[in-house]
Write a protein that holds these residues in place. Structure first.
Motif, PDB file in Angstrom:
ATOM      1  N   CYS A  42      38.775  39.051  91.009  1.00 56.70           N
ATOM      2  CA  CYS A  42      37.782  39.520  90.298  1.00 56.70           C
ATOM      3  C   CYS A  42      38.225  40.074  88.912  1.00 56.70           C
ATOM      4  O   CYS A  42      39.501  40.601  88.706  1.00 56.70           O
ATOM      5  CB  CYS A  42      37.395  40.827  91.051  1.00 56.70           C
ATOM      6  N   GLY A  68      31.183  40.105  91.802  1.00 56.30           N
ATOM      7  CA  GLY A  68      29.894  40.616  92.059  1.00 56.30           C
ATOM      8  C   GLY A  68      30.087  41.037  93.608  1.00 56.30           C
ATOM      9  O   GLY A  68      28.873  41.136  94.175  1.00 56.30           O
ATOM     10  N   CYS A  75      34.231  45.941  91.297  1.00 62.59           N
ATOM     11  CA  CYS A  75      33.082  46.005  91.128  1.00 62.59           C
ATOM     12  C   CYS A  75      32.192  47.126  91.121  1.00 62.59           C
ATOM     13  O   CYS A  75      31.067  47.288  90.446  1.00 62.59           O
ATOM     14  CB  CYS A  75      32.089  44.798  91.645  1.00 62.59           C
ATOM     15  N   LYS A  79      27.617  49.765  89.685  1.00 54.62           N
ATOM     16  CA  LYS A  79      26.321  49.614  90.450  1.00 54.62           C
ATOM     17  C   LYS A  79      26.067  50.931  91.040  1.00 54.62           C
ATOM     18  O   LYS A  79      24.609  51.262  91.276  1.00 54.62           O
ATOM     19  CB  LYS A  79      26.619  48.703  91.758  1.00 54.62           C
TER      20      LYS A  79
END
Ligand SMILES: [Zn+2]
Ligand SMILES: [Zn+2]
Length: 377
Positions: A42, A68, A75, A79
């Protein structure tokens, strides 16, 4: 990896991922392997680059794209903020409850071996129990309660401990959907009555899945712990729940050090609320982390009843019923919780590392099996 700097989970996966694959690879489920690869790659070039241009100094900046993967610790944070903003817009002006359904320890091993069937059964049984008891006129007396559940599989030391947290607005709709039936302010449903209904519904789901014979009959005799607490407003309950939505067992800030193949991480003692440390072998750490990877495509957040997107009565309409305002009143005035959204979403802006100006997306370069593709804004 330098032991003096704070290591991240990605560091651990980068340094020890190959060894883990070598030792346990042949026995690893495919989705665990995918997560291991995603985390260690990542924002390290494998997923391509995005290009942003500064509105002030006009300089272009390249950022490595993230993987993702929903189990990736690199990540997750971003979110979680977006999710929180969306849920706040769905908040109702009532008292909220946090209700947690657990399973007895003797059943955990079995659940780990039958994750998809059991996780679905946990949702079905716990939501079914809530709906059934909410019908009782002694409590709420509604055939349309609403709630949001999140499956969590880990305990504080990353051990396997599957359970579901629900945030529950205290009340439901009347049969004709024209009235809001409120629960008591500090009490939604009795947990002592919820527990046996939940247990029995889980037993039925196991029978339907053809798995009943693999469970020791004693499991149905033990107490399945259900906990309920009044948590105040929607805001408070969401703040409590949000960390569970996108977090994956452990975050970087809890890693204290990695030394001599041992990972030291902190956790809060449930009883004493004191921070403690746990030291595990690095292979065991990766194993504990990966056992919380969910089956592919499994939905760990689910909305039920009037909270579900399929409900014919909108949340705006429900908010109106609660406050008793007319339909012409301005939406925003009635839903004061919404005002926080803009602050939350402002965090999306990326600033220039050189001058602090606002960066604007220009293009992305994404590697594929047959070469790179360029996406222009
Ligand atoms: Zn700039
Ligand atoms: Zn990632």
């Amino acid at each position: 990896m330098n032991a003096c700097t704070s290591p991240t989970i990605q560091d651990i996966f980068c340094d020890y991922g190959d060894e883990y694959l070598e030792r346990f690879g042949p026995r690893m489920p495919g989705n665990h392997r995918k997560v291991l690869e995603a985390i260690r790659n990542c924002r390290r070039g494998k997923y391509g680059y995005t290009v942003y241009q500064c509105q002030k100094c006009r300089k272009c900046h390249f950022f490595q794209r993230s993987c993702g993967n929903r189990h990736c610790t690199v990540c997750q944070k971003h979110k979680s903020k977006q999710w929180l903003a969306r849920q706040k817009a769905r908040a109702l002006p009532v008292s909220y409850f946090l209700i947690t359904f657990t399973v007895p320890e003797s059943l955990r091993e079995f659940i780990r071996s039958n994750q998809r069937a059991c996780y679905n059964a946990l949702f079905k049984a716990s939501s079914g129990a809530l709906k059934k008891l909410a019908l009782d006129p002694r409590f709420v007396g509604t055939d349309m309660p609403g709630f949001t559940g999140v499956l969590q599989t880990w305990g504080r030391q990353l051990q396997y401990h599957p359970h579901i947290h629900y945030i529950v607005p205290g009340g439901g709709l009347s049969k004709d959907r024209k009235q809001w039936l409120s629960s008591r302010k500090n009490f939604y449903l009795p947990v002592k009555a919820l527990s046996p209904i939940y247990t029995e519904m889980f037993r039925q789901a196991m029978a339907e899945a053809g798995l009943l014979e693999h469970i020791h009959p004693k499991a149905w005799k033990t107490n399945w712990n259900v906990d309920s607490r009044a948590v105040g407003t929607a805001d408070t309950s969401l703040k409590y729940l949000a960390p569970y939505i996108f977090k994956v067992g452990i975050s970087d800030h809890r890693i204290v050090k990695v030394e001599d193949r041992k990972v030291t991480f902190s956790y809060r003692d449930k009883e004493t609320k004191v921070d403690r440390i746990c030291v595990v072998d690095v292979m065991e750490f990766i194993r504990r982390f990966l056992q919380h990877v969910l089956p592919d495509g499994f939905m760990k957040v689910r909305h039920f009843g009037f909270m579900s997107p399929g409900c014919k009565t909108s949340l705006d309409k429900i908010a109106e019923l609660i406050i008793g305002l007319s339909e012409e009143t301005d939406r925003k005035q009635r839903r004061p919780l919404k005002r926080d959204d803009s602050e939350m979403l402002d965090d999306d802006t990326i600033h220039c590392p050189d001058c602090g100006g606002v960066l604007v997306y220009i293009a992305a370069e994404i590697p594929t099996l047959t070469g790179s593709i360029i996406l222009l804004a």
